[in-house]
Design an enzyme around this catalytic site. Sequence first.
Site, PDB file in Angstrom:
ATOM      1  N   HIS A 298       0.807  -1.229   0.000  1.00  0.00           N
ATOM      2  CA  HIS A 298       0.000   0.000   0.000  1.00  0.00           C
ATOM      3  C   HIS A 298       0.833   1.269   0.000  1.00  0.00           C
ATOM      4  O   HIS A 298       0.275   2.363   0.089  1.00  0.00           O
ATOM      5  CB  HIS A 298      -0.923   0.049   1.214  1.00  0.00           C
ATOM      6  N   LYS A 484      -7.819  13.496   4.667  1.00  0.00           N
ATOM      7  CA  LYS A 484      -6.966  12.311   4.569  1.00  0.00           C
ATOM      8  C   LYS A 484      -5.961  12.353   5.710  1.00  0.00           C
ATOM      9  O   LYS A 484      -5.851  13.372   6.385  1.00  0.00           O
ATOM     10  CB  LYS A 484      -6.231  12.277   3.220  1.00  0.00           C
ATOM     11  N   ARG A 485      -5.201  11.250   5.911  1.00  0.00           N
ATOM     12  CA  ARG A 485      -4.140  11.292   6.918  1.00  0.00           C
ATOM     13  C   ARG A 485      -3.239  12.496   6.647  1.00  0.00           C
ATOM     14  O   ARG A 485      -3.050  12.893   5.502  1.00  0.00           O
ATOM     15  CB  ARG A 485      -3.270  10.020   6.834  1.00  0.00           C
ATOM     16  N   LYS A 490       1.279  14.030   0.995  1.00  0.00           N
ATOM     17  CA  LYS A 490      -0.075  14.356   0.548  1.00  0.00           C
ATOM     18  C   LYS A 490      -0.251  15.863   0.318  1.00  0.00           C
ATOM     19  O   LYS A 490      -1.234  16.308  -0.254  1.00  0.00           O
ATOM     20  CB  LYS A 490      -1.095  13.850   1.561  1.00  0.00           C
ATOM     21  N   THR A 592      -8.388   6.502  -1.868  1.00  0.00           N
ATOM     22  CA  THR A 592      -9.752   5.980  -1.993  1.00  0.00           C
ATOM     23  C   THR A 592     -10.751   7.093  -1.717  1.00  0.00           C
ATOM     24  O   THR A 592     -11.887   7.039  -2.180  1.00  0.00           O
ATOM     25  CB  THR A 592     -10.006   4.802  -1.027  1.00  0.00           C
ATOM     26  N   LYS A 596     -14.557   8.207  -3.375  1.00  0.00           N
ATOM     27  CA  LYS A 596     -15.775   8.546  -2.628  1.00  0.00           C
ATOM     28  C   LYS A 596     -16.328   9.889  -3.115  1.00  0.00           C
ATOM     29  O   LYS A 596     -17.532  10.046  -3.338  1.00  0.00           O
ATOM     30  CB  LYS A 596     -15.472   8.602  -1.120  1.00  0.00           C
TER      31      LYS A 596
HETATM   32  C1  26Q Z   1       4.800   1.042   9.161  1.00  0.00           C
HETATM   33  C2  26Q Z   1       5.900   0.806   9.974  1.00  0.00           C
HETATM   34  C3  26Q Z   1       5.902   1.225  11.276  1.00  0.00           C
HETATM   35  C4  26Q Z   1       4.773   1.871  11.778  1.00  0.00           C
HETATM   36  C5  26Q Z   1       3.673   2.101  10.968  1.00  0.00           C
HETATM   37  C6  26Q Z   1       3.700   1.690   9.659  1.00  0.00           C
HETATM   38  C7  26Q Z   1       2.542   1.969   8.791  1.00  0.00           C
HETATM   39  C8  26Q Z   1       1.285   2.165   9.312  1.00  0.00           C
HETATM   40  C9  26Q Z   1       0.209   2.456   8.495  1.00  0.00           C
HETATM   41  C10 26Q Z   1       2.679   2.053   7.440  1.00  0.00           C
HETATM   42  C11 26Q Z   1       1.604   2.338   6.606  1.00  0.00           C
HETATM   43  C12 26Q Z   1       0.347   2.544   7.137  1.00  0.00           C
HETATM   44  C13 26Q Z   1      -0.820   2.880   6.340  1.00  0.00           C
HETATM   45  C14 26Q Z   1      -0.802   3.018   5.039  1.00  0.00           C
HETATM   46  C15 26Q Z   1      -1.984   3.408   4.271  1.00  0.00           C
HETATM   47  O1  26Q Z   1      -3.035   3.706   4.809  1.00  0.00           O
HETATM   48  N1  26Q Z   1      -1.838   3.416   2.944  1.00  0.00           N
HETATM   49  C16 26Q Z   1      -2.902   3.815   2.046  1.00  0.00           C
HETATM   50  O2  26Q Z   1      -3.571   2.655   1.593  1.00  0.00           O
HETATM   51  C17 26Q Z   1      -4.689   2.990   0.800  1.00  0.00           C
HETATM   52  C18 26Q Z   1      -5.414   1.708   0.473  1.00  0.00           C
HETATM   53  O3  26Q Z   1      -4.703   0.971  -0.459  1.00  0.00           O
HETATM   54  C19 26Q Z   1      -4.265   3.742  -0.437  1.00  0.00           C
HETATM   55  O4  26Q Z   1      -5.419   4.131  -1.125  1.00  0.00           O
HETATM   56  C20 26Q Z   1      -3.451   4.969  -0.068  1.00  0.00           C
HETATM   57  O5  26Q Z   1      -2.934   5.568  -1.229  1.00  0.00           O
HETATM   58  C21 26Q Z   1      -2.321   4.572   0.872  1.00  0.00           C
HETATM   59  O6  26Q Z   1      -1.645   5.724   1.330  1.00  0.00           O
END
Ligand code: 26Q
Length: 750
Positions: A298, A484-485, A490, A592, A596
Amino acid sequence: MNRQRILEKIRAVGAEGKGVVALYNEISAIVAEEAYTDAQVARRGSCACYLSVEFLVGRAFYNNLMEAGILEDVQKILAEKGVNIADFEQIGDAALGNGGLGRLAACFLDSAAAEGLPLYGYGIRYKYGLFRQKFEDGYQTEYPDDWQRFGDPWSFRREDEAREIAFADMTVRAVPYDMPVIGKRTNILRLFQAEGSPAAEKISEYLYPADDTEEGKLLRLRQEYFFSAAAVGELVERFIVEHGEKFELFPRYNSIQLNDTHPVLAVAEFVRVLTEEHRVPFPKAVALARQAFNYTNHTILPEALECWPEKYLKKILPHILRVLKRLDSFARREFSSLGCTAEEAAQMAVKSGKTYRMASLAVFIGRRVNGVAKLHSDIIRRDLFPAAAKYYPEKFCNQTNGVTQRRWLELCDAPLASFLDKWARGWRQDFEKISALSKNIEDGSAISEFIAAKEAGKRALYEAVKKRDGAELLPNAIVYAQIKRLHEYKRQLMTAFAVLEIYFQLKRGELPDFAPSVFLFGAKSAPSYFRAKGIIKFINDVAAMIAADGEVNQKLQVVFVADYGVSYAEKIVAGSDVSLQVSAAGLEASGTGNMKFMMNGAVTCGTMDGANIEIFERAGRENNYVFGAEADELERLRREGYTPAAYLAQDEDARRALEMLQTFPDERGYYKELYDSLTVGASWHKPDHYFIFRDLGEYVRALLQINRDYQDRRAFAEKQMKNVASSAYFSSDRTVRGYAAEIWGLCDEK
Ligand code: 26Q
């Protein structure tokens, strides 16, 4: 599910003297009970399992009643009892996730149930979800989210299926809580709660515990192993009950989807259980894992690809470290037999120096490895795992994300949904039918009715913002939204600069015909992400400055809503005109939120990134606002050198916007850090790492173009309708069908 029986039971509930929360629990329990019975009956045969640290399900009540086909009836029954169903909105979301990855997991569960596909979710039942956010003097502050304070009527505790998970220093009980996922078929989301001692309980206390200390990192590692091992333990045990020890059949009955790298230890646990508890030879166990597991990536940001230092594994998971070592050697032998160069082997190896790389393991084991939008899947092959793509090309595939139109249109945008009932008949049963709207786009009465529906959605948004944040949005404004986050890539900060440039132009009287505009932000920053927190404070300072300026505050408004989450998003996507999707090209895997908004008739103002590209392709570039450098240009700038100063030198307003970071008071040092990151860089990155000043000028022009175009309301509505009409592809129903066919083999024998 017996609808009549459920409705009778609900009719028999007395409302007199009961609070909303008590009623919520009682009614939900009735529906949940029936659904869970169905789900247990269905839990046999082949299935796919979705392992994820996040499931961002949001509010369950309305959605589950809708899926059960009783929402309207229950609304009437409640009304007869003098209860307004809207009162249940005070029951908060279950925010067991952070963003896109977790919400995608929830959409997939919804869609699989709707499509009649056996998909089971496995995750962690956090005691506290993602923190609740408040702004204090514009700064983000975090409070624990005790999501169970209203009760948890949708979950069933399965004490009888609890299992023990062993760490070197403790044993933890994993107690499953099952939530039925209602649809044509009823599936189950199973979340494990850690019990047994205070130390054990910590494992399922928080989503993403702070990991800036060794203790924090170990806790994260424990979380990942905890739920992965619980899921694998259950699947193997269930398999043995049904098929005995004929493990060669395991992959035919089980496909395990690794949602990013967080659950990858499940692979090592699977191999451990087979080899150490069932005497399966190591190569055979690996071969079975390679048929059963699949991996979805992701994000390509290096900091998000999980790596575990050997010393941590040694400390709490020596039995897993042993397996990881063997997996690494096994993989290296295969690489040399394939004739890989040393460099290629090093790139693919599981062990690198003294760390174990979860993404490499996932790619080596995964039968399929997929990205979440076309561009992203290409980047994965080309830049992230090039050696693996060369030696194992058959693994790599793409599954462009989608969202469930039931929550994200039918439920959240009633006015537009009714409009579609007339102009795209049958769309609720068959979402492809939404494209029928395109035949009516030039029909004058469809346009008027569309505009009226969007106005109603906007009014509901205005009320929600008033109620939740106490802010009055400008009347009759164009609503631009970025929700978004909070992350640098972003580029919320770029939007803030663009708004400042518009502000400067308004002040100089250069935009006499500017239509009133609201810029709505919603985002949470990771508590330890210093720059992201600085960006939040900056946007709040910009908002306050503009609000205090009587010359422009009837034309321009910035509102950063607090405690953004799924339920807030439902209102915002239904009530906005413009969807801001402005990531630096190549970095947003898919997005995503963009889908929406599209379904709800917002135009996208965005870069050629992630699924935006596919949105533009389907709805037409001319019906959206595309700007900025494309991924290959940014790649070239990275290679050949990028100097933001060169762009700044030619753009006085951009300079002034940047200088605001040096103008607002900076009590906590956030702004200095942000300013430096843009102008001089830091040890680990060059200035303006995310190319804000490359794209800012074009961004401002696009925003102003939208502002002008909107004033021909009907022509603009046609663009919006074209987006709605083209949105069928972005249903997660389509996506899960793709996974079922190409990855899980649920449609035919593997
Ligand atoms: C990794 C290592 C250590 C701590 C945390 C993490 C971590 C935590 C959350 C790494 C990534 C995430 C979340 C990622 C995320 O939400 N990605 C999003 O996924 C969506 C669904 O596929 C995409 O639409 C987005 O583009 C993408 O940013």
